[in-house]
Every structure is written in C-alpha cells, then in structure tokens.
Write a protein that holds these residues in place. Structure first.
Motif, PDB file in Angstrom:
ATOM      1  N   LEU A  69       0.817  -1.212   0.000  1.00 33.98           N
ATOM      2  CA  LEU A  69       0.000   0.000   0.000  1.00 33.98           C
ATOM      3  C   LEU A  69       0.848   1.258   0.000  1.00 33.98           C
ATOM      4  CD1 LEU A  69      -0.400   1.475   3.254  1.00 33.98           C
ATOM      5  CD2 LEU A  69      -0.391  -1.021   3.493  1.00 33.98           C
ATOM      6  N   HIS A  70       0.214   2.327  -0.425  1.00 33.22           N
ATOM      7  CA  HIS A  70       0.732   3.684  -0.241  1.00 33.22           C
ATOM      8  C   HIS A  70      -0.090   4.337   0.860  1.00 33.22           C
ATOM      9  CE1 HIS A  70       1.896   7.786  -0.722  1.00 33.22           C
ATOM     10  NE2 HIS A  70       0.741   8.153  -1.248  1.00 33.22           N
ATOM     11  N   PRO A  71       0.537   4.765   1.962  1.00 31.71           N
ATOM     12  CA  PRO A  71      -0.234   5.353   3.054  1.00 31.71           C
ATOM     13  C   PRO A  71      -0.618   6.814   2.821  1.00 31.71           C
ATOM     14  CG  PRO A  71       2.076   5.278   3.647  1.00 31.71           C
ATOM     15  CD  PRO A  71       1.953   4.592   2.302  1.00 31.71           C
ATOM     16  N   GLY A  72       0.194   7.526   2.048  1.00 30.73           N
ATOM     17  CA  GLY A  72       0.045   8.963   1.906  1.00 30.73           C
ATOM     18  C   GLY A  72       1.358   9.627   2.257  1.00 30.73           C
ATOM     19  N   ALA A  73       1.445  10.901   1.984  1.00 31.60           N
ATOM     20  CA  ALA A  73       2.637  11.673   2.354  1.00 31.60           C
ATOM     21  C   ALA A  73       2.322  12.416   3.648  1.00 31.60           C
ATOM     22  CB  ALA A  73       3.000  12.659   1.247  1.00 31.60           C
ATOM     23  N   ILE A  74       2.908  11.966   4.728  1.00 32.65           N
ATOM     24  CA  ILE A  74       2.602  12.524   6.040  1.00 32.65           C
ATOM     25  C   ILE A  74       3.851  13.233   6.542  1.00 32.65           C
ATOM     26  CG2 ILE A  74       1.861  12.042   8.396  1.00 32.65           C
ATOM     27  CD1 ILE A  74       1.046   9.616   5.592  1.00 32.65           C
ATOM     28  N   ALA A  75       3.805  14.546   6.541  1.00 29.63           N
ATOM     29  CA  ALA A  75       5.015  15.337   6.765  1.00 29.63           C
ATOM     30  C   ALA A  75       5.514  15.289   8.196  1.00 29.63           C
ATOM     31  CB  ALA A  75       4.763  16.792   6.354  1.00 29.63           C
ATOM     32  N   ASP A  76       4.685  14.885   9.138  1.00 29.58           N
ATOM     33  CA  ASP A  76       5.107  14.937  10.539  1.00 29.58           C
ATOM     34  C   ASP A  76       5.417  13.570  11.133  1.00 29.58           C
ATOM     35  OD1 ASP A  76       2.399  14.510  10.158  1.00 29.58           O
ATOM     36  OD2 ASP A  76       1.750  16.130  11.469  1.00 29.58           O
ATOM     37  N   THR A  77       5.878  12.624  10.301  1.00 27.92           N
ATOM     38  CA  THR A  77       6.287  11.319  10.820  1.00 27.92           C
ATOM     39  C   THR A  77       7.789  11.217  11.050  1.00 27.92           C
ATOM     40  OG1 THR A  77       6.603  10.362   8.621  1.00 27.92           O
ATOM     41  CG2 THR A  77       4.393  10.189   9.592  1.00 27.92           C
ATOM     42  N   GLY A  78       8.574  12.106  10.466  1.00 31.75           N
ATOM     43  CA  GLY A  78      10.027  12.021  10.568  1.00 31.75           C
ATOM     44  C   GLY A  78      10.654  11.228   9.447  1.00 31.75           C
ATOM     45  N   LEU A  79       9.838  10.561   8.613  1.00 32.10           N
ATOM     46  CA  LEU A  79      10.393   9.754   7.528  1.00 32.10           C
ATOM     47  C   LEU A  79      11.141  10.610   6.517  1.00 32.10           C
ATOM     48  CD1 LEU A  79      10.626   6.942   6.191  1.00 32.10           C
ATOM     49  CD2 LEU A  79       8.456   7.427   5.029  1.00 32.10           C
ATOM     50  N   GLY A  80      10.680  11.838   6.328  1.00 29.89           N
ATOM     51  CA  GLY A  80      11.295  12.711   5.326  1.00 29.89           C
ATOM     52  C   GLY A  80      12.424  13.578   5.850  1.00 29.89           C
ATOM     53  N   LYS A  81      13.099  13.115   6.898  1.00 32.00           N
ATOM     54  CA  LYS A  81      14.116  13.954   7.531  1.00 32.00           C
ATOM     55  C   LYS A  81      15.294  14.270   6.618  1.00 32.00           C
ATOM     56  CE  LYS A  81      16.382   9.971   9.754  1.00 32.00           C
ATOM     57  NZ  LYS A  81      16.722   9.344  11.038  1.00 32.00           N
ATOM     58  N   HIS A  82      15.528  13.441   5.601  1.00 34.95           N
ATOM     59  CA  HIS A  82      16.654  13.677   4.700  1.00 34.95           C
ATOM     60  C   HIS A  82      16.302  14.604   3.526  1.00 34.95           C
ATOM     61  CE1 HIS A  82      19.095  10.782   6.787  1.00 34.95           C
ATOM     62  NE2 HIS A  82      18.282   9.788   6.523  1.00 34.95           N
ATOM     63  N   ILE A  83      15.031  14.947   3.382  1.00 32.50           N
ATOM     64  CA  ILE A  83      14.599  15.763   2.241  1.00 32.50           C
ATOM     65  C   ILE A  83      14.728  17.240   2.607  1.00 32.50           C
ATOM     66  CG2 ILE A  83      12.719  16.226   0.625  1.00 32.50           C
ATOM     67  CD1 ILE A  83      11.543  13.515   1.409  1.00 32.50           C
ATOM     68  N   PRO A  84      15.395  18.045   1.799  1.00 32.62           N
ATOM     69  CA  PRO A  84      15.545  19.473   2.104  1.00 32.62           C
ATOM     70  C   PRO A  84      14.189  20.162   2.255  1.00 32.62           C
ATOM     71  CG  PRO A  84      17.013  18.832   0.319  1.00 32.62           C
ATOM     72  CD  PRO A  84      16.112  17.665   0.567  1.00 32.62           C
ATOM     73  N   ARG A  85      14.109  21.071   3.208  1.00 35.19           N
ATOM     74  CA  ARG A  85      12.858  21.791   3.478  1.00 35.19           C
ATOM     75  C   ARG A  85      12.349  22.511   2.231  1.00 35.19           C
ATOM     76  NH1 ARG A  85      11.743  27.047   6.042  1.00 35.19           N
ATOM     77  NH2 ARG A  85       9.898  26.901   7.397  1.00 35.19           N
ATOM     78  N   GLU A  86      13.266  23.086   1.462  1.00 34.74           N
ATOM     79  CA  GLU A  86      12.868  23.812   0.261  1.00 34.74           C
ATOM     80  C   GLU A  86      12.181  22.895  -0.742  1.00 34.74           C
ATOM     81  OE1 GLU A  86      15.924  23.746   1.544  1.00 34.74           O
ATOM     82  OE2 GLU A  86      15.868  25.708   2.560  1.00 34.74           O
ATOM     83  N   GLN A  87      12.651  21.650  -0.826  1.00 35.59           N
ATOM     84  CA  GLN A  87      12.043  20.684  -1.747  1.00 35.59           C
ATOM     85  C   GLN A  87      10.635  20.321  -1.299  1.00 35.59           C
ATOM     86  OE1 GLN A  87      14.534  17.267  -2.454  1.00 35.59           O
ATOM     87  NE2 GLN A  87      13.093  16.293  -3.848  1.00 35.59           N
ATOM     88  N   LEU A  88      10.433  20.193  -0.005  1.00 33.26           N
ATOM     89  CA  LEU A  88       9.113  19.874   0.518  1.00 33.26           C
ATOM     90  C   LEU A  88       8.137  21.035   0.311  1.00 33.26           C
ATOM     91  CD1 LEU A  88      10.178  18.090   3.830  1.00 33.26           C
ATOM     92  CD2 LEU A  88       9.204  17.003   1.795  1.00 33.26           C
ATOM     93  N   ILE A  89       8.635  22.262   0.438  1.00 33.39           N
ATOM     94  CA  ILE A  89       7.782  23.433   0.185  1.00 33.39           C
ATOM     95  C   ILE A  89       7.428  23.511  -1.296  1.00 33.39           C
ATOM     96  CG2 ILE A  89       7.727  25.963   0.166  1.00 33.39           C
ATOM     97  CD1 ILE A  89       9.413  25.878   2.753  1.00 33.39           C
ATOM     98  N   ALA A  90       8.413  23.285  -2.159  1.00 31.66           N
ATOM     99  CA  ALA A  90       8.181  23.341  -3.608  1.00 31.66           C
ATOM    100  C   ALA A  90       7.167  22.289  -4.047  1.00 31.66           C
ATOM    101  CB  ALA A  90       9.492  23.153  -4.360  1.00 31.66           C
ATOM    102  N   ALA A  91       7.171  21.163  -3.381  1.00 33.14           N
ATOM    103  CA  ALA A  91       6.238  20.089  -3.730  1.00 33.14           C
ATOM    104  C   ALA A  91       4.859  20.287  -3.119  1.00 33.14           C
ATOM    105  CB  ALA A  91       6.800  18.747  -3.281  1.00 33.14           C
ATOM    106  N   GLY A  92       4.732  21.296  -2.253  1.00 38.05           N
ATOM    107  CA  GLY A  92       3.459  21.557  -1.605  1.00 38.05           C
ATOM    108  C   GLY A  92       3.183  20.683  -0.406  1.00 38.05           C
ATOM    109  N   VAL A  93       4.216  19.988   0.081  1.00 42.71           N
ATOM    110  CA  VAL A  93       4.053  19.150   1.269  1.00 42.71           C
ATOM    111  C   VAL A  93       4.052  20.006   2.528  1.00 42.71           C
ATOM    112  CG1 VAL A  93       5.080  17.263   2.607  1.00 42.71           C
ATOM    113  CG2 VAL A  93       5.120  17.183   0.111  1.00 42.71           C
ATOM    114  N   LEU A  94       4.880  21.061   2.525  1.00 43.81           N
ATOM    115  CA  LEU A  94       4.904  22.052   3.598  1.00 43.81           C
ATOM    116  C   LEU A  94       4.473  23.393   3.036  1.00 43.81           C
ATOM    117  CD1 LEU A  94       8.361  21.262   5.284  1.00 43.81           C
ATOM    118  CD2 LEU A  94       6.120  20.349   5.916  1.00 43.81           C
ATOM    119  N   ASP A  95       3.872  24.246   3.878  1.00 47.15           N
ATOM    120  CA  ASP A  95       3.570  25.598   3.450  1.00 47.15           C
ATOM    121  C   ASP A  95       4.801  26.485   3.630  1.00 47.15           C
ATOM    122  OD1 ASP A  95       3.715  26.348   6.160  1.00 47.15           O
ATOM    123  OD2 ASP A  95       1.534  26.408   6.413  1.00 47.15           O
TER     124      ASP A  95
END
Length: 329
Positions: free
Chosen positions: A213-239
C-alpha cells in the motif's frame, strides 16, 4: 487465480482515518507484529490494533526511544534491527518460542531518500536492505506462525515512491550505476509491492494473504528527515512557514489518515479471499495507464495508482530469487 488490481468500491476514501476503518472490528485473541511501531504511522497502527483488542508486539532497534514513544499504549516491545540478520533471527526465535500463531505482520518500518550511497556491513544499499531485505527475512522466519493462524495477513507499507524506480535486478546495490536518493528509495518501495505479489502467490494455499500500500505523504512522521525543506515546500508538502499541508486528495494526510490503509489491509473483512494487490486511499488501487518519463515530488502527489512493473508476477518471482540469494536462504 490472481486478485484483479482494481478498486473494490470500499466505501472509504482518502480522508478516512484508522479509527474509522477499525470501527466494529474485534481483534480479541489476535496477535500482530508492527515494525516501525514506535513512530509515525507504525505507532498509530499499533495503537489502533491494540485498542481493537489485539496483542501487539513492536520490534525496536532503539528500546529506550520505543518505550518513551509508546507510553500509554499497552503493547510489547522487543529488540530487533532490520539491518542486522542475527537480530532478526533472534527476535523471530524468541517470538516463536512463546507464540506459535501470528495473525498480522505489518511491515511498516522504512528509511527514505538517504542522501549519500550507504551500505550495510554486507555491502547492500541501506534502503533496499532495510525496507525490503530485512522485512523479507523477518517474514520468512515467522512463516510457520503465520501459517498456523489459518488466515493471516502480511502487509507491506510501500509508497507512491515506487514510481521513481523499478528493481534493477542486475545492480540492486548501485555497484555499477550512479546512486541517487530517489532511485534507491523507489527501488526499495517497488520491492515492497513485488514481495506482496510473490508472497501471496506462494502462501495463499496456507491461508496467508499479502498486501502492499501507499499510506500517503505525512510530513510529521520524521520519515522525510533527509529531504531538504525547500524541496518539501516546492512540492506543496509544507507551506511557506514549514507547516504540514493537509490535502488528502493529493495524498497529504494526517497520521490517522495515513495509517488507515495499512489497518484496512490488515483487518478488513472486505479483503477476505483477496491478496497480492497494491492499495491506496483505503481501497485497492487502479493500474496506472502511463508512467511519466520524468517525475518530481509534486508530480507524484497528483498521481494515483500503481505502475505495471511493480505488480508484474515475473518480476515478483525474480525479486524472490534475488532476495534468497542475497540472504543466503
């Protein structure tokens, strides 16, 4: 006969929570193991299964952190490291010594987008070793208990990240090709799906059904700790303020929403007699008609479905053989 890879019309959706999925389901007398069960989606899954009456065991590499994270949740914690084959064997042996039956194995632990090529002591790439090989070994060691259940489920938490890469069978450990974080992650997530296909075909006669399964993109799990913040903002995962965006229609979910599909795969009577399928948004996913040639994170958020190479039975068999060779089974 393989279960068709097409939606069932489950009645649930992208915003459904794990508590809503489990409503009315009694797991008294059932036993579940949840890897990654002391953080993020794994912790929510462990909480919900325990609240429904199941006995829940959480393997943990960091016992102190696990105890702190699981305060207030009545689960059992035992040491295990998915990158250490001896540790996996010891955990499984200890479990089997006291518990001959396992009803649910939820392989939820994962690492994502490791920036630099990193290898475990065997020389295996970290993401493939953790996300796939560790779970393959654990599942095989627990196979007798799963068979004894007379109706067990094995759930592999994959990701839309499977779209970034197939399993590269002639070079899974990046010995002859360039490493990128997303190629490594994508390969490991495709492996999770193929493992469910292969396991289901091999073990359904013994009462074991497997799902991915795909659970979803959940920004507050810590799984994405290696992804730059700017990349997450550009993707719309973070505001712009760095806060998680909630938009289930784009896979951007709360932890409760993110855990819903794996809880559904592990417990729902809607899936009785089915298996080997990839799920998302609390239903069986459709097959993608066409995979984009190039795809960034924002593109991935807009897409639904599973790429055909991830559910190909021939590739699933090839992965099984590769896994056995790498693990000296």
């Amino acid at each position: 006969m393989m279960t068709p890879q097409k939606p069932l019309g489950s009645g649930f959706g992208a915003a459904t929570t794990a508590d809503e999925v489990i409503a009315g389901i009694d797991l008294s007398g059932k036993t579940a193991i949840v890897t990654g069960g002391y953080s993020g989606l794994g912790r929510e899954t462990a909480r919900v299964l325990r609240a429904a009456g199941a006995r829940v065991i959480v393997p943990a590499r960091d016992m102190h952190r696990a105890r702190e994270a699981l305060v207030g949740i009545d689960v059992e914690i035992a040491p295990m490291d998915l990158l250490d084959p001896a540790s996996i064997d010891a955990f499984a042996a200890s479990f089997l010594e006291s518990t001959p039956v396992l009803h649910m194995l939820i392989n939820s632990a994962a690492i994502m987008a490791v920036p630099e090529l990193t290898r475990d002591p065997r020389g295996y790439e970290y993401q493939f070793a953790t996300n796939h090989l560790g779970h393959f070994q654990l599942t095989m060691r627990l196979l007798s208990a799963l068979r004894n259940a007379g109706g067990a489920r094995v759930v592999s938490v994959s990701s839309i990240g499977h779209r970034y890469s197939p399993v590269v069978f002639d070079d899974p450990n990046f010995e002859r090709r360039q490493y990128t974080p997303w190629a490594g992650y994508g390969q490991s997530k495709t492996a999770n799906i193929l493992f469910a296909v292969a396991l289901d075909q091999r073990e359904k006669a013994h009462g074991i059904r497997a799902f991915s399964l795909h659970p979803g993109a959940i920004a507050d799990t810590g799984l994405g700790k290696h992804i730059p913040r700017e990349q997450l903002i550009a993707a719309g995962v973070l505001d712009e303020q760095g806060k998680p965006v909630r938009d289930p229609a784009r896979h951007l979910k709360t932890i409760g929403q993110g855990a819903a599909t794996q809880v559904w795969c592990a417990t729902s009577p809607q899936l009785n007699g089915l298996g080997g399928v990839y799920c998302e948004n609390v239903d069986v996913a459709a097959v993608m008609a066409q995979q984009p040639e190039k795809m960034d994170m924002a593109d991935a958020m807009r897409l639904t479905g599973v790429v055909p190479y991830a559910i190909d039975p021939a590739f699933a068999d090839e992965l099984w053989g590769l896994s056995e060779r790498l693990l000296n089974f």
